[in-house]
Design a protein around this motif. Structure first.
Motif, PDB file in Angstrom:
ATOM      1  N   UNK A 193      25.825 -15.985   5.713  1.00 34.00           N
ATOM      2  CA  UNK A 193      24.731 -16.879   6.061  1.00 34.00           C
ATOM      3  C   UNK A 193      25.268 -18.296   6.224  1.00 34.00           C
ATOM      4  N   UNK A 194      24.788 -18.983   7.264  1.00 34.48           N
ATOM      5  CA  UNK A 194      25.089 -20.393   7.466  1.00 34.48           C
ATOM      6  C   UNK A 194      23.932 -21.217   6.910  1.00 34.48           C
ATOM      7  N   UNK A 195      24.225 -22.117   6.004  1.00 34.66           N
ATOM      8  CA  UNK A 195      23.194 -22.935   5.368  1.00 34.66           C
ATOM      9  C   UNK A 195      23.460 -24.411   5.639  1.00 34.66           C
ATOM     10  N   UNK A 196      22.430 -25.097   6.111  1.00 38.09           N
ATOM     11  CA  UNK A 196      22.482 -26.556   6.239  1.00 38.09           C
ATOM     12  C   UNK A 196      21.410 -27.134   5.329  1.00 38.09           C
ATOM     13  N   UNK A 197      21.823 -27.942   4.371  1.00 38.06           N
ATOM     14  CA  UNK A 197      20.911 -28.592   3.436  1.00 38.06           C
ATOM     15  C   UNK A 197      20.793 -30.067   3.794  1.00 38.06           C
ATOM     16  N   UNK A 198      19.579 -30.525   4.028  1.00 40.34           N
ATOM     17  CA  UNK A 198      19.290 -31.938   4.236  1.00 40.34           C
ATOM     18  C   UNK A 198      18.631 -32.447   2.960  1.00 40.34           C
TER      19      UNK A 198
ATOM     20  N   UNK B  92      18.107 -14.086   6.076  1.00 42.93           N
ATOM     21  CA  UNK B  92      18.384 -14.738   7.355  1.00 42.93           C
ATOM     22  C   UNK B  92      19.867 -15.078   7.448  1.00 42.93           C
ATOM     23  N   UNK B  93      20.382 -15.153   8.679  1.00 49.33           N
ATOM     24  CA  UNK B  93      21.796 -15.502   8.834  1.00 49.33           C
ATOM     25  C   UNK B  93      22.011 -16.986   9.064  1.00 49.33           C
ATOM     26  N   UNK B  94      20.934 -17.733   9.373  1.00 52.23           N
ATOM     27  CA  UNK B  94      21.013 -19.182   9.507  1.00 52.23           C
ATOM     28  C   UNK B  94      19.792 -19.783   8.828  1.00 52.23           C
ATOM     29  N   UNK B  95      20.032 -20.680   7.894  1.00 51.94           N
ATOM     30  CA  UNK B  95      18.953 -21.232   7.087  1.00 51.94           C
ATOM     31  C   UNK B  95      19.050 -22.747   7.027  1.00 51.94           C
ATOM     32  N   UNK B  96      17.919 -23.406   7.295  1.00 53.37           N
ATOM     33  CA  UNK B  96      17.820 -24.846   7.105  1.00 53.37           C
ATOM     34  C   UNK B  96      17.044 -25.131   5.836  1.00 53.37           C
ATOM     35  N   UNK B  97      17.586 -25.985   4.972  1.00 58.75           N
ATOM     36  CA  UNK B  97      16.932 -26.329   3.712  1.00 58.75           C
ATOM     37  C   UNK B  97      16.653 -27.818   3.669  1.00 58.75           C
ATOM     38  N   UNK B  98      15.469 -28.173   3.146  1.00 57.18           N
ATOM     39  CA  UNK B  98      15.089 -29.570   2.960  1.00 57.18           C
ATOM     40  C   UNK B  98      14.846 -29.827   1.480  1.00 57.18           C
TER      41      UNK B  98
END
Length: 223
Positions: free
Chosen positions: A130-135, A101-107
């Protein structure tokens, strides 16, 4: 397949979280996010437990990271030092990421960060688009594992963003506070609006749960 390996070094991540690094055995291969079974001791004292690898396949060592709970296996792991021998089996698990994926949200909460650290490091080393946002949620600020490393990853790669939330913040905490909930997810991932957002988090057996969004304002569907 069973592999024999040696401890290279240990790294104290927080007051009660430690990483153990092993030599990578010849012929051992894994994907970012997978887990292994580690066996300590011999005979009647032998103990086996599974761990997600917090290292990336791009690194020259294998690393597991454990909260030191005071249980027998945790104590045995904490006592390991350079040169000690262990056995391992693996790798296993379908909770992986290789740039699909090119945009990924991680929890993540607490020690559940380990497979995500592996994936983020892999993405950086492989220069994936890839753009990754980790919460990332923890009880106290001192509980944040890999904190400095995650900060450096964001500096190294502007496509990586880490948002930390503390459920019991001190008076000087300036970041997010409280447990991860639907409103926090929508707020943090608003920048991914209009894109397919895949949120993944690991289960205890190394598999994964997932939630799919068609933009930050829509409802989710379980994968």
């Amino acid at each position: 397949m069973i592999f024999k390996t040696n401890v290279i070094e240990t790294v104290q991540r927080t007051p009660d979280i430690k990483s153990i690094r092993f030599e990578k055995p010849q012929g051992f291969h894994y994907l970012a996010g997978q887990y292994i079974f580690v066996t300590l001791g011999n005979g009647p004292d032998q103990m086996t437990k599974h761990f997600t690898l917090s290292s990336s396949p791009t690194e020259g060592f294998l690393e597991i990271t454990k909260r030191l709970t005071g249980h027998p296996f945790a104590n045995a792991l904490a006592s390991l030092s350079s040169g000690d021998k262990v056995s391992m089996m693996g790798a296993y698990g379908d909770f992986t990421f290789q740039g699909e994926y090119d945009k990924v949200g991680m929890l993540s909460g607490g020690i559940g960060i380990t497979p995500l650290r592996s994936m983020i490091k892999y993405s950086i080393d492989k220069k994936l688009s890839v753009n990754i946002i980790l919460l990332y949620s923890n009880r106290f600020e001192d509980d944040i594992a890999f904190r400095n490393e995650l900060k450096n990853m964001q500096t190294e790669n502007s496509n990586i963003k880490v948002v930390e939330t503390i459920t019991k913040p001190g008076p000087d905490w300036k970041g997010e506070s409280g447990r991860i909930n639907a409103e926090m997810i929508k707020k943090i991932y608003a920048g991914l609006y209009g894109k397919h957002i895949l949120l993944k988090w690991p289960t205890e057996d190394g598999r994964c749960n997932g939630l799919s969004f068609k933009g930050a304002g829509s409802s989710g569907e379980a994968d």
